[in-house]
Write a protein that holds these residues in place. Structure first.
Motif, PDB file in Angstrom:
ATOM      1  N   PRO A 152       0.819  -1.217   0.000  1.00  0.00           N
ATOM      2  CA  PRO A 152       0.000   0.000   0.000  1.00  0.00           C
ATOM      3  C   PRO A 152       0.851   1.264   0.000  1.00  0.00           C
ATOM      4  CG  PRO A 152      -0.954  -1.600   1.461  1.00  0.00           C
ATOM      5  CD  PRO A 152       0.350  -2.181   0.998  1.00  0.00           C
ATOM      6  N   GLY A 153       0.497   2.199  -0.861  1.00  0.00           N
ATOM      7  CA  GLY A 153       1.238   3.444  -0.946  1.00  0.00           C
ATOM      8  C   GLY A 153       2.368   3.407  -1.956  1.00  0.00           C
ATOM      9  N   THR A 154       2.501   2.317  -2.708  1.00  0.00           N
ATOM     10  CA  THR A 154       3.617   2.179  -3.641  1.00  0.00           C
ATOM     11  C   THR A 154       3.105   2.104  -5.077  1.00  0.00           C
ATOM     12  OG1 THR A 154       4.661   0.882  -1.909  1.00  0.00           O
ATOM     13  CG2 THR A 154       5.728   0.875  -4.060  1.00  0.00           C
TER      14      THR A 154
ATOM     15  N   VAL B 178     -13.493  -0.996  -6.017  1.00  0.00           N
ATOM     16  CA  VAL B 178     -13.113   0.268  -5.390  1.00  0.00           C
ATOM     17  C   VAL B 178     -11.979   0.009  -4.411  1.00  0.00           C
ATOM     18  CG1 VAL B 178     -13.921   2.235  -4.053  1.00  0.00           C
ATOM     19  CG2 VAL B 178     -15.513   1.014  -5.538  1.00  0.00           C
ATOM     20  N   CYS B 179     -10.879   0.729  -4.582  1.00  0.00           N
ATOM     21  CA  CYS B 179      -9.765   0.569  -3.644  1.00  0.00           C
ATOM     22  C   CYS B 179     -10.149   1.154  -2.296  1.00  0.00           C
ATOM     23  CB  CYS B 179      -8.509   1.256  -4.163  1.00  0.00           C
ATOM     24  SG  CYS B 179      -7.199   1.215  -2.924  1.00  0.00           S
ATOM     25  N   ARG B 180      -9.944   0.383  -1.237  1.00  0.00           N
ATOM     26  CA  ARG B 180     -10.350   0.822   0.087  1.00  0.00           C
ATOM     27  C   ARG B 180      -9.144   1.062   1.013  1.00  0.00           C
ATOM     28  NH1 ARG B 180      -9.218  -1.962   3.846  1.00  0.00           N
ATOM     29  NH2 ARG B 180     -10.725  -1.045   5.261  1.00  0.00           N
ATOM     30  N   THR B 181      -7.924   0.856   0.509  1.00  0.00           N
ATOM     31  CA  THR B 181      -6.755   0.923   1.383  1.00  0.00           C
ATOM     32  C   THR B 181      -6.392   2.378   1.703  1.00  0.00           C
ATOM     33  OG1 THR B 181      -6.104  -1.116   0.315  1.00  0.00           O
ATOM     34  CG2 THR B 181      -4.476  -0.133   1.729  1.00  0.00           C
ATOM     35  N   LEU B 182      -5.417   2.543   2.587  1.00  0.00           N
ATOM     36  CA  LEU B 182      -5.198   3.814   3.272  1.00  0.00           C
ATOM     37  C   LEU B 182      -5.190   5.069   2.391  1.00  0.00           C
ATOM     38  CD1 LEU B 182      -4.807   5.192   5.930  1.00  0.00           C
ATOM     39  CD2 LEU B 182      -2.374   4.636   5.837  1.00  0.00           C
ATOM     40  N   SER B 183      -4.336   5.117   1.377  1.00  0.00           N
ATOM     41  CA  SER B 183      -4.215   6.358   0.606  1.00  0.00           C
ATOM     42  C   SER B 183      -5.537   6.724  -0.059  1.00  0.00           C
ATOM     43  CB  SER B 183      -3.131   6.223  -0.465  1.00  0.00           C
ATOM     44  OG  SER B 183      -1.898   5.932   0.150  1.00  0.00           O
ATOM     45  N   CYS B 184      -6.246   5.732  -0.583  1.00  0.00           N
ATOM     46  CA  CYS B 184      -7.538   6.009  -1.203  1.00  0.00           C
ATOM     47  C   CYS B 184      -8.568   6.386  -0.145  1.00  0.00           C
ATOM     48  CB  CYS B 184      -8.010   4.807  -2.025  1.00  0.00           C
ATOM     49  SG  CYS B 184      -7.139   4.652  -3.593  1.00  0.00           S
ATOM     50  N   ALA B 185      -8.530   5.704   0.991  1.00  0.00           N
ATOM     51  CA  ALA B 185      -9.483   6.006   2.066  1.00  0.00           C
ATOM     52  C   ALA B 185      -9.293   7.435   2.561  1.00  0.00           C
ATOM     53  CB  ALA B 185      -9.312   5.014   3.208  1.00  0.00           C
TER      54      ALA B 185
ATOM     55  N   GLU C  17      -8.132  -4.156  -2.102  1.00  0.00           N
ATOM     56  CA  GLU C  17      -6.996  -3.509  -1.448  1.00  0.00           C
ATOM     57  C   GLU C  17      -6.126  -2.803  -2.487  1.00  0.00           C
ATOM     58  OE1 GLU C  17      -7.057  -3.270   1.680  1.00  0.00           O
ATOM     59  OE2 GLU C  17      -8.406  -4.891   2.310  1.00  0.00           O
ATOM     60  N   CYS C  18      -5.205  -1.990  -2.003  1.00  0.00           N
ATOM     61  CA  CYS C  18      -4.393  -1.064  -2.808  1.00  0.00           C
ATOM     62  C   CYS C  18      -4.115  -1.552  -4.227  1.00  0.00           C
ATOM     63  CB  CYS C  18      -3.063  -0.782  -2.105  1.00  0.00           C
ATOM     64  SG  CYS C  18      -2.006   0.355  -3.024  1.00  0.00           S
ATOM     65  N   LEU C  19      -4.467  -0.716  -5.193  1.00  0.00           N
ATOM     66  CA  LEU C  19      -4.332  -1.081  -6.606  1.00  0.00           C
ATOM     67  C   LEU C  19      -3.016  -0.584  -7.214  1.00  0.00           C
ATOM     68  CD1 LEU C  19      -8.013  -0.426  -7.737  1.00  0.00           C
ATOM     69  CD2 LEU C  19      -6.848  -2.632  -7.754  1.00  0.00           C
ATOM     70  N   GLY C  20      -2.188   0.101  -6.430  1.00  0.00           N
ATOM     71  CA  GLY C  20      -0.900   0.537  -6.964  1.00  0.00           C
ATOM     72  C   GLY C  20      -1.001   1.784  -7.823  1.00  0.00           C
ATOM     73  N   ALA C  21      -1.890   2.692  -7.458  1.00  0.00           N
ATOM     74  CA  ALA C  21      -2.010   3.967  -8.175  1.00  0.00           C
ATOM     75  C   ALA C  21      -2.456   5.035  -7.189  1.00  0.00           C
ATOM     76  CB  ALA C  21      -2.994   3.841  -9.322  1.00  0.00           C
ATOM     77  N   CYS C  22      -1.877   5.019  -5.990  1.00  0.00           N
ATOM     78  CA  CYS C  22      -2.393   5.788  -4.852  1.00  0.00           C
ATOM     79  C   CYS C  22      -2.303   7.302  -5.056  1.00  0.00           C
ATOM     80  CB  CYS C  22      -1.655   5.404  -3.581  1.00  0.00           C
ATOM     81  SG  CYS C  22      -1.096   3.710  -3.555  1.00  0.00           S
ATOM     82  N   ASP C  23      -1.482   7.763  -6.017  1.00  0.00           N
ATOM     83  CA  ASP C  23      -1.417   9.206  -6.263  1.00  0.00           C
ATOM     84  C   ASP C  23      -2.660   9.677  -7.000  1.00  0.00           C
ATOM     85  OD1 ASP C  23      -0.597   7.703  -8.448  1.00  0.00           O
ATOM     86  OD2 ASP C  23       0.741   9.247  -9.219  1.00  0.00           O
TER      87      ASP C  23
ATOM     88  N   PRO D  94      -9.274   8.610  -5.127  1.00  0.00           N
ATOM     89  CA  PRO D  94      -9.548   7.173  -5.027  1.00  0.00           C
ATOM     90  C   PRO D  94      -9.565   6.512  -6.409  1.00  0.00           C
ATOM     91  CG  PRO D  94     -11.265   8.484  -3.923  1.00  0.00           C
ATOM     92  CD  PRO D  94     -10.463   9.419  -4.765  1.00  0.00           C
ATOM     93  N   VAL D  95      -9.061   5.283  -6.456  1.00  0.00           N
ATOM     94  CA  VAL D  95      -8.964   4.551  -7.716  1.00  0.00           C
ATOM     95  C   VAL D  95     -10.039   3.465  -7.772  1.00  0.00           C
ATOM     96  CG1 VAL D  95      -7.437   3.190  -9.183  1.00  0.00           C
ATOM     97  CG2 VAL D  95      -6.478   4.921  -7.688  1.00  0.00           C
ATOM     98  N   VAL D  96     -10.642   3.319  -8.938  1.00  0.00           N
ATOM     99  CA  VAL D  96     -11.601   2.241  -9.165  1.00  0.00           C
ATOM    100  C   VAL D  96     -11.140   1.470 -10.389  1.00  0.00           C
ATOM    101  CG1 VAL D  96     -14.023   1.645  -9.540  1.00  0.00           C
ATOM    102  CG2 VAL D  96     -13.442   3.802  -8.419  1.00  0.00           C
TER     103      VAL D  96
HETATM  104  S1  FES Z   1      -4.390   2.920  -1.701  1.00  0.00           S
HETATM  105 FE1  FES Z   1      -5.745   2.917  -3.387  1.00  0.00          FE
HETATM  106  S2  FES Z   1      -4.419   2.600  -5.026  1.00  0.00           S
HETATM  107 FE2  FES Z   1      -3.103   2.467  -3.328  1.00  0.00          FE
END
Ligand code: FES
Ligand SMILES: Cc1cc2nc3c(=O)[nH]c(=O)nc-3n(C[C@H](O)[C@H](O)[C@H](O)COP(=O)(O)O)c2cc1C
Lengths: 436, 203
Positions: free
Chosen positions: A87-89, B108-115, B149-155, B158-160
């Motif tokens: 996460p975050g990468t 829908v990405c639910r992990t930290l950066s998207c959340a 979980e994190c899709l690898g596009a956190c910048d 939110p990513v779908v």
């Molecule tokens: S936290 Fe959503 S793409 Fe990484």
């Protein structure tokens, strides 16, 4: 301190992913040079450069290659770790999409150095569009004789294939990756033996991250000294940083490892500080698996050694930035949801422990926790930490241990007030959270 | 309850428990997919055909939408392993479905950066618009809504992900419009990955 981007210098230019473009910018010069040298010289050069793995652990790449068993009748393999699930990468994503030939060149040089003929790029299942970009570049490379039989008349044969995963964070762990490549569940193996001795199909294998392999052609082309001079001692070369969360300008930034974490978050060339004029609360500097840094701990070089000295780890260099609207109990719950969901289930402490940690965190976040739950969290986390086959266990315990360490008062406030005192507007509405 | 396609936690299922997939209709690759499989399997040493299980299953899912018991037996025949070996793999990886899903699967990405950037609100808005909860398919079989979980596009949070395609910077207030646009224009309504500029411009 800033540095001209090298790995990502051209990624914003149109058609940067084509062979044509790559060749116009000295592409495949490193491979050409490498093929004229004895393989051992390449390993020596990479050792001299001090290149450290960009996948998370920062292990010296030259050493890893040197450990690859030489005297064996078995074939050898390069496995490129393109799982990018921490996460975050999101840095390998850019390299593969916009500069795929650099990775292909790196794979070919790595194969030549360790005596392999095949490299598999293990890419996460969700990166289908990236896989298409890579395969398109591979087709170009084969057609132009940069891959395949007798590359550029050198007598060296090399094949590179993309292998698509199917949704499993654990597939990024090197031995689990090999299991997955063998067509099994992505679960880790007992080490030793290390992949360098018994990896893919029981053969000597080097597992390297995408960004790591992308640095190799540059080292061969420009020399080890050029590489070391780009950063502080033992932390040479260009480095990609991923910055996300509550910052004004999230993105991938390439710079030297002498740049400070503070600069990366606040600098005009980087993430430009907090969005919406809020105050910084915490940074997780290396993907979700590493300890939190507080605002007063950021004035350190964002290098492997610098971040470690500050009390955390550089990990995958994915910095997640939180502003003062972020509840740290919620944060721990969010990350434990990730770890509980992704635990591969092989080791009992991790499989059961992550589930319990999540349950307790949910209870506290909902306001149904008790003071003794804080000690319970600590105890469960301690019973996962260091007690599993792979580093996933430590990674899963970390969000709990680090939030408890720095923000214990927030946990206590939840228990005392019977709910979350800091329910930000960007979160799920209260009632829905309870039902979830 | 958290969503996990294979294992509804909290309802008594445990990760190590197995639920055999429905046998479903007879399955065989189309000639095109058979040709694709035959090409892919050559990438691995002949004695390690098992490596081709994941690609083989991706082909099944692309052809049929989900993976049935019959399809697992078919893949086992292609690989030269047991159906149990295939099922072991199918039941582990979250991207494989063993039940039919909607035409559009919204991940829908639910992990930290998207959340941090409103993913929880986005899921809520999509649930409201579609009239289903995350983990369900709507009555018309058009949309399946999943939290991943994190899709690898956190910048670009939110990513779908929609089927195999990307939709970035998805704001909760645009959720309803996104659903409507998907109904009208299909995946052409998505932003795509910001890194694939040229290909989106038709190259
Ligand atoms: S936290 Fe959503 S793409 Fe990484
Ligand atoms: C749970 C877990 C997940 C990992 N995920 C990744 C990943 O997604 N990408 C990656 O390059 N390395 C990942 N790693 C690190 C790899 O195990 C390995 O150290 C790395 O691929 C080695 O390459 P390097 O030396 O080039 O860094 C992960 C490790 C663990 C324990």
């Amino acid at each position: 301190m800033t540095m001209q981007p090298i790995l990502t210098q051209h990624v914003r230019e149109p058609n940067s992913f084509t062979l044509d473009f790559y060749l116009r910018h000295q592409g495949y010069e490193g491979l050409k040079k490498a093929l004229a040298l004895p393989p051992n010289d390449i390993i020596e050069m990479v050792k001299q450069s001090g290149l450290r793995g960009r996948g998370g652990a920062g292990f010296p790449t030259g050493m890893k290659w040197q450990f690859v068993l030489k005297d064996t009748p078995k074939p050898k393999y390069i496995a490129c770790n393109a799982d990018e699930s921490e996460p975050g990468t999101f840095k390998d994503h850019v390299l593969m999409e916009r500069n795929p030939h650099l990775l292909i060149e790196g794979c070919a040089i790595a194969c030549y150095a360790i005596g392999a003929k095949v490299a598999y790029i293990y890419i996460r299942g969700e990166f289908y569009h990236v896989q298409l970009a890579l395969e398109r570049a591979l087709d170009e490379a084969y057609a132009a004789g940069w891959l395949g039989k007798n590359i550029q008349g050198s007598g060296f044969d090399c094949d590179v294939y993309v292998h698509r995963g199917a949704g499993a964070y654990e597939a990024g762990e090197e031995t689990a990756l090999l299991e997955s490549l063998e067509g099994k569940r992505a679960q880790p193996r007992i080490k030793p033996p290390f992949p360098a001795v018994a990896g893919l199909y029981g053969c000597p294998t080097a597992v390297n991250n995408v960004e790591t392999l992308c640095n190799v052609p540059l080292i061969v082309k420009n020399g080890a000294e050029w590489f070391t001079a780009l950063g502080p001692e033992k932390n040479g070369g260009p480095k990609l940083y991923c910055i996300s969360g509550h910052v004004a300008r999230p993105g991938v930034y390439e710079t030297s490892m002498s740049t400070t974490m503070k600069d990366l978050v606040f600098g005009a060339d980087f993430a430009q500080g907090m969005a919406n004029g809020r105050r910084l609360k915490a940074v997780i500097p290396g993907g979700s698996s590493v300890p939190i840094l507080l605002p007063d701990q950021l004035d350190v070089p964002a290098s492997f050694d610098g971040i470690q000295k500050a009390g955390s780890l550089l990990g995958s260099a994915g910095a997640i930035v939180m502003d003062d609207t972020t509840c740290m109990v919620w944060l721990a719950e969010n990350l434990l949801h990730f770890y509980q969901h992704e635990s591969c289930g092989k080791c009992t402490p991790c499989r059961e422990g992550t589930d319990w940690l999540l349950k307790i965190l949910r209870r506290i976040e909902r306001g149904e926790g008790e003071m003794r739950d804080l000690d319970l969290l600590q105890s469960v986390a301690d019973n996962i930490n260091g007690k599993t086959l792979c580093a996933f266990g430590d990674a899963a315990a970390t969000p709990v241990l680090t939030t408890l360490k720095h923000f214990r008062h927030e946990f206590e406030a939840h228990v005392r007030e019977g709910g979350c005192p800091l329910h930000a507007g960007w979160r799920r509405r209260g009632t829905a959270a309870a039902a979830h | 309850m958290s969503f996990h396609p294979k294992m509804p936690y909290g309802t008594g299922w445990h990760r190590s428990e197995r639920k055999l997939a429905e046998l479903g209709p007879e399955f065989a690759y189309t000639p095109e997919n058979q040709a694709r499989f035959d090409a892919i399997v050559k990438r691995y040493p002949p004695e390690h055909r098992r490596s081709a299980i994941l690609p083989a299953l991706h082909l099944v899912q692309a052809q049929q939408g989900y993976i049935t018991g019959h399809a697992m037996t078919f893949v086992a025949g292609q690989i030269g392993c047991t159906p149990a070996d295939v099922e072991d793999v199918v039941s582990y990886y979250t991207m494989f479905f063993t039940q039919p899903v909607g035409t559009y699967v919204l991940y829908v990405c639910r992990t930290l950066s998207c959340a941090l950037c409103g993913a929880e609100r986005l899921t809520e808005a999509l649930e409201e618009k579609l009239g289903i909860r995350a983990g369900q398919t709507d009555a018309t079989g058009t949309f399946t809504l999943l939290e991943v979980e994190c899709l690898g596009a956190c910048d670009r949070a939110p990513v779908v992900m929609v089927n195999d395609e990307w939709h970035e910077c998805a704001r909760p207030e645009d959720a309803a419009a996104l659903v409507d646009a998907l109904r009208e224009r299909g995946t052409a309504a998505l932003t795509g990955c910001h890194l694939c500029v040229e290909r989106r411009n038709g190259q």
